[in-house]
Design an enzyme around this catalytic site. Structure first.
Site, short mmCIF file in Angstrom:
data_model
loop_
_atom_site.label_atom_id
_atom_site.label_comp_id
_atom_site.label_asym_id
_atom_site.label_seq_id
_atom_site.Cartn_x
_atom_site.Cartn_y
_atom_site.Cartn_z
N CYS A 94 -7.38 7.00 -5.98
CA CYS A 94 -7.33 6.10 -7.13
C CYS A 94 -8.16 6.64 -8.29
CB CYS A 94 -7.80 4.71 -6.74
SG CYS A 94 -9.38 4.70 -5.91
N GLU A 97 -7.78 -4.10 -6.55
CA GLU A 97 -8.28 -2.75 -6.85
C GLU A 97 -7.04 -1.90 -7.09
OE1 GLU A 97 -12.23 -2.37 -4.11
OE2 GLU A 97 -10.30 -2.09 -3.17
P1 NAD Z 1 1.57 -0.07 -3.30
O1 NAD Z 1 1.20 -1.03 -4.38
O2 NAD Z 1 2.96 0.43 -3.25
O3 NAD Z 1 1.31 -0.70 -1.88
C1 NAD Z 1 0.03 -1.22 -1.53
C2 NAD Z 1 0.23 -2.26 -0.47
O4 NAD Z 1 0.93 -3.35 -1.05
C3 NAD Z 1 1.04 -1.80 0.74
O5 NAD Z 1 0.51 -2.35 1.91
C4 NAD Z 1 2.41 -2.39 0.44
O6 NAD Z 1 3.18 -2.62 1.60
C5 NAD Z 1 2.03 -3.70 -0.22
N1 NAD Z 1 3.08 -4.30 -1.04
C6 NAD Z 1 4.17 -3.71 -1.60
N2 NAD Z 1 4.90 -4.62 -2.26
C7 NAD Z 1 4.27 -5.80 -2.15
C8 NAD Z 1 4.52 -7.12 -2.65
N3 NAD Z 1 5.58 -7.41 -3.39
N4 NAD Z 1 3.62 -8.07 -2.36
C9 NAD Z 1 2.50 -7.82 -1.64
N5 NAD Z 1 2.24 -6.59 -1.12
C10 NAD Z 1 3.10 -5.59 -1.37
O7 NAD Z 1 0.54 1.11 -3.41
P2 NAD Z 1 0.47 2.39 -2.50
O8 NAD Z 1 1.49 3.34 -3.01
O9 NAD Z 1 0.47 2.04 -1.06
O10 NAD Z 1 -1.00 2.88 -2.81
C11 NAD Z 1 -1.31 3.80 -3.79
C12 NAD Z 1 -1.90 3.07 -4.98
O11 NAD Z 1 -3.14 2.49 -4.62
C13 NAD Z 1 -2.19 4.02 -6.13
O12 NAD Z 1 -1.78 3.42 -7.33
C14 NAD Z 1 -3.72 4.14 -6.08
O13 NAD Z 1 -4.27 4.47 -7.34
C15 NAD Z 1 -4.11 2.76 -5.62
N6 NAD Z 1 -5.44 2.74 -5.02
C16 NAD Z 1 -6.44 2.06 -5.68
C17 NAD Z 1 -7.73 2.05 -5.15
C18 NAD Z 1 -8.86 1.31 -5.84
O14 NAD Z 1 -9.89 1.08 -5.21
N7 NAD Z 1 -8.73 0.95 -7.11
C19 NAD Z 1 -7.98 2.70 -3.96
C20 NAD Z 1 -6.94 3.36 -3.31
C21 NAD Z 1 -5.67 3.34 -3.86
#
Ligand code: NAD
Length: 411
Positions: free
Chosen positions: A303, A269
C-alpha cells in the site's frame, strides 16, 4: 467435501495439511447452502494448490451469530483483561512455533519469499499480538471533575461487540494479526474474511486459535468472494464494526453498505500512490536503496509502495544509474527458494494489470531502462522494471512519501 487436505510443497519436498472449511465456533465446517469453492493458486507455477469452501451470505449470518453468542457469554465483558492477554500471548507463542510452516504456506499461496514471510511478516505479527496482549489488562477510563460535588463522573471503555474484518491478499498473515490483535485485546469477537486470492494462512491460523484455547465463536474465519461474504459482512445488521483494508473502490462500497444498514462503525485502510523526492543534496546511494526497496518490496504489492520518484535534474542520471544497480541485485524467483528476494505477483489478474501498465507506459513514450520483457514459461513474474520517471504530481492518495535531502526543504 473434507474439511482438510494435504498440500504438496514440491519445490522443497514437503507436505502440509491445510483446513478447507469455514472456521465457525472453533470447527471447520462446510457451507450450509452453497457449493461454491475458492481455488487457491500458486502464482509461481499457476497450479491450483487446493480448493476451500466459499462462504455464502447465509454462512456469514451463522458466523456473525456465533460471534454474537461468544460476545454475550464467554468473551466481551465476561472475561478479564488478564485472561485475554494470556490467550493472545499463547496464540503468539503458537505462531512462533509454527513460523516456518506458515511462511512456506504463505509463499505457496501468495508468492512472497518464505524467508521474508517468516522473518518479517510473521515476526511482526507475533510482536503485534504481544503488543496488544500487553494492553488487554490496562484498558481504563477516566474520573472527571464535575461542578456538583455530590456527583462522580467517570468513563469506561467497553468493547464494541462483533467486528467484521475484511483483509487483502498482499500481507495475509500481517493483516490478520493487525486486525485480530487489537479487537481481541479489548474484548470484541471477530468474523474474519480473508482475501479469496490467499485464504490458506488465515485458515491455518484458525487451527492455532483453537489450540490456544479461545472459546468457540471468538474468532471465526470465512473465506468468501468479496461481493458475497465481504458485502454481507459490511451490510450485516448485527455487526457492530467493520474493519477493512484493501482498495479505495471497495472501501467506498464498504462505507456505503455500513451507512445503509445499521450505521456500524467503519475503519478503512486504502490504497496509495506514494512518491519519493530526491534532491541533489541527498546521499544518493542511500536514496537509491530506499527507492529500490520502496518499489520492489513484496513485488511492488504494497500500500505504501514508492511508485513515483521525482529526482532533481542535476542528479537525475547518477540517481537512475544507482537505482538500476540496486534493483538489478534483487533475485526474483519462487518464494519457496531461500535465495529469492522477490516472488511472482499474486495472480493472473494482477500480472495482466502490471503488464498493461508497462505496455501503456511504452506506448506513451516511456523507455524501460530495466526489465520490460516477459519471462518465458509459467508463473506470474514481472521482473523489476524501471521506466523513465513520470512527473505527474496530481493524486488523490496520501498514504506515504519519502524525502531524500541533507538540507532543510520547504514545500
Ligand atoms: P480489494 O479491495 O479488491 O479486496 C480487499 C478485500 O475486500 C478482499 O477480502 C475482497 O474479497 C473484499 N471485497 C471485495 N469486494 C467487496 C465488497 N463489495 N464488499 C466488501 N468486501 C469486498 O483489494 P485487494 O486487491 O485485495 O488489496 C490490494 C489493495 O489493498 C491495494 O489497493 C492496496 O494499496 C491496499 N492495501 C492498503 C493497505 C493500508 O494499510 N492502507 C495495506 C495493504 C493493502
Amino acid at each position: 467435501m473434507a474439511q482438510h487436505t494435504t498440500v504438496n510443497l514440491s519445490a522443497i519436498n514437503k507436505q502440509i495439511v491445510v483446513p478447507t472449511g469455514l472456521f465457525i465456533n472453533n470447527e471447520f465446517v462446510p457451507s450450509v447452502d452453497s457449493k461454491e469453492l475458492i481455488h487457491a493458486v500458486n502464482p509461481a507455477t499457476e497450479d491450483v494448490i487446493c480448493s476451500v469452501v466459499a462462504a455464502s451470505a447465509k454462512d456469514i449470518d451463522i458466523a456473525v451469530a456465533a460471534a454474537r453468542n461468544a460476545f454475550k457469554t464467554t468473551w466481551g465483558k465476561n472475561v478479564t483483561g488478564f485472561e485475554r492477554s494470556r490467550l493472545i500471548n499463547k496464540l503468539a507463542d503458537l505462531i512462533e512455533r509454527d513460523a516456518q510452516a506458515l511462511a512456506e504456506l504463505e509463499a505457496l499461496n501468495n508468492g512472497k519469499p518464505a524467508r521474508i514471510a517468516r522473518d518479517f511478516d510473521i515476526g511482526d505479527s507475533v510482536q503485534c499480538l504481544r503488543y496488544y496482549a500487553g494492553w488487554a489488562d490496562k484498558i481504563i477510563g477516566q474520573t472527571l471533575e464535575v461542578d456538583n460535588k455530590s456527583k462522580l463522573a467517570f468513563t469506561r471503555h467497553d468493547p464494541i461487540g462483533v467486528c467484521g474484518q475484511i483483509i487483502p491478499w498482499n500481507y495475509p498473515i500481517n493483516m490478520w494479526a493487525w486486525k485480530v490483535a487489537p479487537a481481541l485485546a479489548v474484548g470484541c469477537t471477530i468474523v474474519m474474511k480473508p482475501s479469496e486470492l490467499c485464504p490458506l494462512t488465515a485458515l491455518k491460523l484458525s487451527e492455532l486459535v483453537k489450540e490456544a484455547g479461545f472459546p468457540p465463536g471468538v474468532i471465526n474465519t470465512v473465506p468468501s468472494l468479496g461481493h458475497v461474504g465481504g458485502a454481507a459482512l459490511a451490510a450485516h445488521p448485527d455487526v457492530d464494526k467493520v474493519a477493512f483494508t484493501g482498495s479505495t473502490i471497495t472501501g467506498r462500497k464498504v462505507m456505503e453498505a455500513a451507512a445503509k444498514s445499521n450505521l456500524k462503525k467503519v475503519s478503512l485502510e486504502l490504497g496509495g500512490k506514494s512518491p519519493h523526492l530526491v534532491f541533489e543534496s541527498a546521499d544518493l546511494d542511500q536514496a537509491a536503496n530506499w527507492a529500490a526497496l520502496g518499489i520492489c518490496y513484496n513485488s511492488g504489492q504494497d500500500c505504501t509502495a514508492g511508485s513515483r520518484v521525482y529526482v532533481q535534474n542535476s542528479v537525475y542520471d547518477k540517481f537512475i544509474g544507482l537505482l538500476v544497480s540496486k534493483v538489478k541485485a534483487q533475485v526474483v524467483g519462487d518464494g519457496l527458494d531461500e535465495k529469492s528476494g522477490g516472488g511472482p505477483v499474486v495472480s493472473k489478474t494482477q500480472y495482466d494489470k502490471v503488464w498493461g501498465y508497462i505496455e501503456a507506459g511504452k506506448q506513451e513514450g516511456a523507455k524501460a531502462i530495466l526489465g520490460g520483457e516477459k519471462r518465458p514459461g509459467k508463473g506470474y513474474y514481472v521482473d523489476p522494471t524501471d521506466e523513465a520517471i513520470a512527473l505527474a504530481n496530481d493524486t488523490t492518495y496520501g498514504l506515504g512519501a519519502g524525502l531524500h535531502s541533507s538540507t532543510p526543504t520547504h514545500f
